[in-house]
Design an enzyme around this catalytic site. Structure first.
Site, mmCIF file in Angstrom:
data_model
loop_
_atom_site.group_PDB
_atom_site.id
_atom_site.type_symbol
_atom_site.label_atom_id
_atom_site.label_comp_id
_atom_site.label_asym_id
_atom_site.label_seq_id
_atom_site.Cartn_x
_atom_site.Cartn_y
_atom_site.Cartn_z
ATOM 1 N N SER A 25 49.029 46.339 -18.573
ATOM 2 C CA SER A 25 48.355 46.246 -19.859
ATOM 3 C C SER A 25 47.943 47.598 -20.428
ATOM 4 O O SER A 25 48.233 48.653 -19.881
ATOM 5 C CB SER A 25 47.117 45.350 -19.784
ATOM 6 O OG SER A 25 46.091 45.996 -19.035
ATOM 7 N N THR A 57 53.569 45.673 -24.051
ATOM 8 C CA THR A 57 52.647 45.235 -23.008
ATOM 9 C C THR A 57 51.650 44.298 -23.690
ATOM 10 O O THR A 57 51.935 43.756 -24.752
ATOM 11 C CB THR A 57 51.970 46.433 -22.301
ATOM 12 O OG1 THR A 57 51.198 45.955 -21.190
ATOM 13 C CG2 THR A 57 51.095 47.251 -23.220
ATOM 14 N N TYR A 58 50.493 44.110 -23.099
ATOM 15 C CA TYR A 58 49.436 43.331 -23.732
ATOM 16 C C TYR A 58 48.153 44.150 -23.683
ATOM 17 O O TYR A 58 48.024 45.104 -22.918
ATOM 18 C CB TYR A 58 49.262 41.964 -23.063
ATOM 19 C CG TYR A 58 48.910 42.037 -21.591
ATOM 20 C CD1 TYR A 58 47.580 41.995 -21.178
ATOM 21 C CD2 TYR A 58 49.900 42.148 -20.621
ATOM 22 C CE1 TYR A 58 47.256 42.073 -19.828
ATOM 23 C CE2 TYR A 58 49.588 42.218 -19.280
ATOM 24 C CZ TYR A 58 48.262 42.179 -18.888
ATOM 25 O OH TYR A 58 47.948 42.260 -17.561
ATOM 26 N N ALA A 74 52.858 49.755 -14.810
ATOM 27 C CA ALA A 74 54.107 50.490 -15.048
ATOM 28 C C ALA A 74 54.055 51.325 -16.322
ATOM 29 O O ALA A 74 54.668 52.395 -16.396
ATOM 30 C CB ALA A 74 55.276 49.505 -15.105
#
Length: 140
Positions: A25, A57-58, A74
């Protein structure tokens, strides 16, 4: 017909950290999330101005008014503290929803403070003026 339209944009925010071992995230100052109309776990795209990486992503909320912008998991490999990024999210709208849909544009300063916050619509006068100015760029 449905259209994918910009919903939120945070322009030129500075990455403040990266945590490779967090589960994933982007941690973002909660006040900035609210200004941009982002909710926890919403999908976002990140465009790193410094290195050209573009990824999704979030978002999760960080400390309110702390200026946090931390790449986790990541994604931490795709940017470093001090890099300038653009964060966007999109909405999938039908033609009726598009008529009154509001786009949130948040412009940041070098300290990750909100410098300017605009809310506009796809059919606003400002957007029409930009289109009018740009129409003479089109070649026949």
């Amino acid at each position: 017909m449905r259209r994918t339209i910009l919903k939120s944009k945070i322009h030129r925010i500075t990455i403040t950290g990266a945590d490779l071992h967090y589960e994933g995230s982007l941690t973002l100052d909660e006040a900035i999330m609210e200004a941009a109309n982002l909710v926890p776990f919403e999908k976002i795209e990140i465009y790193n101005v410094n290195n050209g990486h573009r990824f999704s992503t979030y978002v999760i909320p960080g400390q309110r008014y702390g200026g946090e912008c931390i790449l986790n998991g990541a994604a931490a490999r795709l940017g470093h503290a001090g890099d300038i990024i653009i964060i966007v999210s999109w909405a999938d709208l039908d033609e009726e929803e598009l008529k009154n849909f509001k786009v949130n544009l948040v412009y940041m300063d070098e300290e990750n403070n909100i410098k300017e916050h605009k809310v506009t619509t796809v059919f606003s006068e400002e957007v029409k003026e930009i289109a009018e100015r740009n129409k003479n760029l089109v070649r026949d």
